[in-house]
Enzyme design. Sequence first.
Site, PDB file in Angstrom:
ATOM      1  N   ILE A   1      75.766  49.841   8.749  1.00  0.00           N
ATOM      2  CA  ILE A   1      76.732  50.861   9.171  1.00  0.00           C
ATOM      3  C   ILE A   1      77.661  50.255  10.204  1.00  0.00           C
ATOM      4  O   ILE A   1      77.236  49.452  11.044  1.00  0.00           O
ATOM      5  CB  ILE A   1      75.999  52.092   9.757  1.00  0.00           C
ATOM      6  CG1 ILE A   1      75.185  52.796   8.657  1.00  0.00           C
ATOM      7  CG2 ILE A   1      76.963  53.078  10.385  1.00  0.00           C
ATOM      8  CD1 ILE A   1      74.302  53.919   9.156  1.00  0.00           C
TER       9      ILE A   1
ATOM     10  N   CYS B   1      67.314  44.929  11.276  1.00  0.00           N
ATOM     11  CA  CYS B   1      67.582  43.852  12.214  1.00  0.00           C
ATOM     12  C   CYS B   1      66.294  43.342  12.827  1.00  0.00           C
ATOM     13  O   CYS B   1      65.208  43.837  12.562  1.00  0.00           O
ATOM     14  CB  CYS B   1      68.519  44.343  13.322  1.00  0.00           C
ATOM     15  SG  CYS B   1      70.058  45.067  12.717  1.00  0.00           S
TER      16      CYS B   1
ATOM     17  N   ARG C   1      71.297  40.523  13.135  1.00  0.00           N
ATOM     18  CA  ARG C   1      71.847  41.724  12.514  1.00  0.00           C
ATOM     19  C   ARG C   1      71.909  41.638  11.000  1.00  0.00           C
ATOM     20  O   ARG C   1      72.403  40.658  10.436  1.00  0.00           O
ATOM     21  CB  ARG C   1      73.260  41.991  13.051  1.00  0.00           C
ATOM     22  CG  ARG C   1      73.840  43.315  12.547  1.00  0.00           C
ATOM     23  CD  ARG C   1      75.283  43.516  12.951  1.00  0.00           C
ATOM     24  NE  ARG C   1      75.744  44.865  12.615  1.00  0.00           N
ATOM     25  CZ  ARG C   1      77.002  45.228  12.463  1.00  0.00           C
ATOM     26  NH1 ARG C   1      77.969  44.330  12.641  1.00  0.00           N
ATOM     27  NH2 ARG C   1      77.329  46.464  12.154  1.00  0.00           N
TER      28      ARG C   1
ATOM     29  N   GLU D   1      67.470  52.743  12.132  1.00  0.00           N
ATOM     30  CA  GLU D   1      68.541  53.692  11.832  1.00  0.00           C
ATOM     31  C   GLU D   1      68.231  55.018  12.529  1.00  0.00           C
ATOM     32  O   GLU D   1      67.118  55.539  12.408  1.00  0.00           O
ATOM     33  CB  GLU D   1      68.652  53.963  10.322  1.00  0.00           C
ATOM     34  CG  GLU D   1      68.935  52.743   9.461  1.00  0.00           C
ATOM     35  CD  GLU D   1      70.365  52.232   9.573  1.00  0.00           C
ATOM     36  OE1 GLU D   1      71.179  52.920  10.229  1.00  0.00           O
ATOM     37  OE2 GLU D   1      70.645  51.167   9.002  1.00  0.00           O
TER      38      GLU D   1
END
Length: 647
Positions: A54, A2, A50, A77
């Site tokens: 997930i 992102c 974005r 992440e």
Amino acid sequence: MCGITGIFDTRGRSSIDRAVLTRMNEAQHHRGPDEGGLHVEPGVGLGHRRLSIIDLSTGQQPLYNEDGSVCVVYNGEIYNYLELIPELQALGHVFHTRSDTEVIVHAWEAWGEASVQRFRGMFAFALWDRNRETLFLARDRLGVKPLHYALLPDGTLLFGSELKSLLAHGGLRKDVDPLAVEEYFALGYVAEPRTIFMQARKLPPASTLLIKRGQAVGEPREYWDVNFTVDSRIDEAQAREELTERLKESIRLRLMSEVPLGAFLSGGVDSSAVVALMAGLSDDPVNTCSIAFTDPAFNESEFAKKVAARYNTNHYVDVVESEDFDLIDTLASLYDEPYADSSAIPTYRVCQLARRHVTVALSGDGGDESFGGYRRYRLHMMEEQMRSMLPHGIRRPVFGLLGRLYPKADWAPRFLRAKTTFEGMARTPVEAYFHSVSILRGPMRDKLFSDRFKREIAGYDAREVFERHAARAGTDDPLALIQYLDLKTYLVGDINTKVDKASMAHSLEVREPLMDHPLIEWLATLPSSFKLRGREGKYLLKKTMEPLLPEDVLYRPKMGFAVPLARWFRGPLKERVRDAMLGARLADTGWFDRAYLQHLVDAHQSGARDYSASLWTLLMFEAFLRNVLDGSPAKASGAQLASPVMP
């Protein structure tokens, strides 16, 4: 992956211009094409683009805690988030999503600034706590994910994943930092914490910045460092077994995804090791992506095919023509500041290929630094053996004189090229290593820069970047010292910057299992003989992978991910290089000695010398001037050199 951005009034609660925040956010649309979101309240604006990986249905950002008083925008992440959720639930926190993003807001409520120490992964985030009137910025330990910020004269703090989001605000001046220019021509990148612009900074890796409304903006705080003890008593067999398990765990954590996932496969040791272990952890064939070059001197694709065939991967290959130099202006705009690693071209292409098949790709980046794989490590250790024979107080004057008097003889047989050896013997280990990795070494930069520019930098030398880190290394092991320096400089400023920008240009998330910080910490305890043994780098990794990879993948000479610059600059790019070096844009800065620029071009194009790395560095700087400094949104009539600010 992102993109994040934001505006914070450090002095009060002035209204945030939503249109400006939107413009900043959309400047990074490529980082997150799936969705965009804003949070705006008096004195605070947060933006997010974005790329959904997930929790596709409920992981939108900005994301809030239960009562909406804590808000976060986040890039990255956190691989251990599933372990943290039950711990936070036991403390009374209620989760409304299945995303790792929500872990951040609750971890902040539970542990405050110390929350980052609980996260395992790659991340950069900005968190606003309304009750505490506090903005909290954080970046991961190895600097995989970027975060830039700038404090404007009116107390407005801007931040963003990329410099282009700060420039989109319109209030950031494009005054070039002359010390950043010195660093760039030495290293090929601008080292943390500088950016090319005087007002802007990079948040260093493993650092946080906490800003309370109404208080002065302080300095970033470091929350982690790697400690090279090299004192483990583990034997080689045990080390191989433990390394296998640690690599498997790191890769397993990085296989979590709700979108297609694969791996880069260059045919080198690191990416091949990642693919081999992925294949053992996956029920389905691994998707692998490789670049083949039409120039055989740079082509590793046959070795990649061997690994792909052994593990029955879904293997995708793109052929890059030897004349693939059309990306110069694209790269200059993409990187936002001067960046001179020419492997950005094939990296851009392999990310472009991968994105056609997957949204997430695992890479082998970080292996050379932690396992001791660079050829320069072996050469440095050979020099260190010679330097250790005499005290520095004797070496510096004696060999310094010999180095000055001995002619430079690139044309001669290698055993007669003693000038570099003499110069190396006169240096300290840190000076010698800095010299070995510099693109334009000290004497060349002295000839390149004009008298005006030298006055502007006031004696600053980019070597100080290395000296600053070396003072904190905490080790006298010669290999560990230069590994530490690379982890702090080259890995962050060159490798991670290259991969982040190239992958994000194609909305591709890249994960680096060899940069898992527990793995890095463990490797730092191993004796240096496990990394470099004789002339063999990556000794332990190669021995560990012998049952899983072909011998010629493990033990052939390292090739690298390069392009034929020398030939380009004498052939298809001959006129472009000459025009750029001797044209108006570089001349208008007043920073360069035109006679030396003429020498670089003439000597290279005549075949007398190979100045390809220096010319590429200058070519990319000229492209930066045209595409970024002179470009929108805040168009400048010419480069303005600002007064130097020491770190």
